[in-house]
Design a protein around this motif. Sequence first.
Motif, short mmCIF file in Angstrom:
data_model
loop_
_atom_site.label_atom_id
_atom_site.label_comp_id
_atom_site.label_asym_id
_atom_site.label_seq_id
_atom_site.Cartn_x
_atom_site.Cartn_y
_atom_site.Cartn_z
N ASN A 180 0.84 -1.20 0.00
CA ASN A 180 0.00 0.00 0.00
C ASN A 180 0.87 1.26 0.00
O ASN A 180 1.51 1.59 1.01
N SER A 181 0.90 1.96 -1.11
CA SER A 181 1.71 3.17 -1.22
C SER A 181 1.16 4.31 -0.39
O SER A 181 1.85 5.32 -0.19
N GLU A 182 -0.06 4.15 0.13
CA GLU A 182 -0.68 5.22 0.93
C GLU A 182 -0.86 4.81 2.39
O GLU A 182 -1.63 5.43 3.13
N ALA A 183 -0.16 3.77 2.81
CA ALA A 183 -0.30 3.26 4.18
C ALA A 183 0.14 4.32 5.20
O ALA A 183 1.18 4.96 5.03
N GLU A 184 -0.67 4.50 6.25
CA GLU A 184 -0.34 5.47 7.29
C GLU A 184 0.87 5.02 8.10
O GLU A 184 1.68 5.84 8.54
N SER A 185 0.98 3.71 8.31
CA SER A 185 2.13 3.16 9.04
C SER A 185 2.77 2.09 8.16
O SER A 185 2.50 0.90 8.31
N PRO A 186 3.63 2.50 7.24
CA PRO A 186 4.21 1.56 6.27
C PRO A 186 5.06 0.47 6.94
O PRO A 186 5.62 0.68 8.00
N ILE A 187 5.14 -0.66 6.30
CA ILE A 187 6.04 -1.73 6.72
C ILE A 187 7.15 -1.79 5.68
O ILE A 187 6.93 -2.18 4.53
N THR A 188 8.34 -1.37 6.09
CA THR A 188 9.45 -1.27 5.15
C THR A 188 10.67 -2.10 5.54
O THR A 188 11.59 -2.26 4.76
N SER A 189 10.68 -2.62 6.78
CA SER A 189 11.82 -3.40 7.27
C SER A 189 11.34 -4.78 7.70
O SER A 189 10.24 -4.94 8.24
N TRP A 190 12.19 -5.80 7.49
CA TRP A 190 11.83 -7.14 7.89
C TRP A 190 11.68 -7.27 9.41
O TRP A 190 10.94 -8.14 9.89
N SER A 191 12.35 -6.39 10.16
CA SER A 191 12.25 -6.45 11.61
C SER A 191 10.82 -6.18 12.08
O SER A 191 10.41 -6.68 13.14
N GLN A 192 10.06 -5.43 11.31
CA GLN A 192 8.68 -5.14 11.68
C GLN A 192 7.80 -6.38 11.61
O GLN A 192 6.73 -6.44 12.24
N LEU A 193 8.24 -7.37 10.87
CA LEU A 193 7.48 -8.63 10.74
C LEU A 193 8.10 -9.75 11.57
O LEU A 193 7.42 -10.45 12.29
N ILE A 194 9.41 -9.91 11.43
CA ILE A 194 10.09 -11.04 12.07
C ILE A 194 10.27 -10.84 13.57
O ILE A 194 9.98 -11.73 14.36
N ASP A 195 10.72 -9.66 13.98
CA ASP A 195 10.95 -9.42 15.40
C ASP A 195 9.65 -9.31 16.18
O ASP A 195 9.65 -9.41 17.42
N ALA A 196 8.55 -9.12 15.48
CA ALA A 196 7.25 -9.00 16.14
C ALA A 196 6.60 -10.35 16.37
O ALA A 196 5.59 -10.46 17.05
N GLU A 197 7.18 -11.42 15.78
CA GLU A 197 6.59 -12.76 15.92
C GLU A 197 6.73 -13.28 17.36
O GLU A 197 7.71 -13.01 18.02
#
Length: 302
Positions: free
Chosen positions: A285-302
């Motif tokens: 989503n190019s218009e996301a209010e809180s973009p996910i741009t780093s793998w840490s936002q997905l992997i470290d959150a698991e």
Amino acid sequence: MNSKVVEKKKLMGLGGIAAIMLGLGAVALASCNGGSFDSSKSITVVTREDGSGTKSAFMEILGLKGKADVDGCVTQTSTSAVLEEVSGNSYAIAYDSLGYVTDAVKILTVDGVEATTENIASGAYTISRPLNVIYKEATISGSTLYTAYLNYLKSSEAQKMISDSGYVSILDGATSYVADSSLSGSIAISGSTSLQPLMTTIASAFMAVQPNVTVEVSGGGSGTGYKNADGDVSIFGMISEEYDSSKVSNTLSYYTVAKDGIAAIVNLKNPLNDISFSDLSTIYNSEAESPITSWSQLIDAE
């Protein structure tokens, strides 16, 4: 020397050897895996070109229809190019036709649901789309050859090839095709690269039972499928999305050859195994209010 000391040294020696062996094993494993995965790295977002049926279907399913691509994304122009990009880039994420994906990449589960033919057929895996052929009804009905090929696409033989190729057959009660020795001529089919491998398989089988017929299957994307069927360049156009009459100037008919999942894929080195539908949508989503741009936002959150 004290026998207990000797025994202790032997044990230490064995332990040292074991430690060395374990260390070598770890080095070898790291070497095979090409090193560790750095979750702090940015996500390389891979997408398809505008006009791709896979992209159109994927973006619409994620609720992103009409939105621009995210900044810095990598655009590839075929299903094979997407696979090559992801298999060679440790930090890439992409989407591709499930029936085309190989073990060179990792398929993510989405909200814990695997992208399998069973889950697509049941609706449990929601990121899926139809694979259609489009054509002019008058052209098909006016030709015994073209009608025979359309009937072959609906045959039990074709349904088996669909299932064997990893796609979902949606036609129940299909009957066996009856060959016609009087058929001859050629059939041109072009369009979606997602549907192309399956249609090539079916075309080869059709030519085997109808040896006086030549079926030529080429790619170019769903946009090409629309254009060529509309402009009589091809008898059948292949599109990997819901048929959209606004993309053609003539009235065309369509037949759904199969249903296909769109798999979310990452590099084999990536430790991520599951992604939420919401996070996948946010990444693209190019218009996301809180973009996910780093793998840490997905992997470290698991």
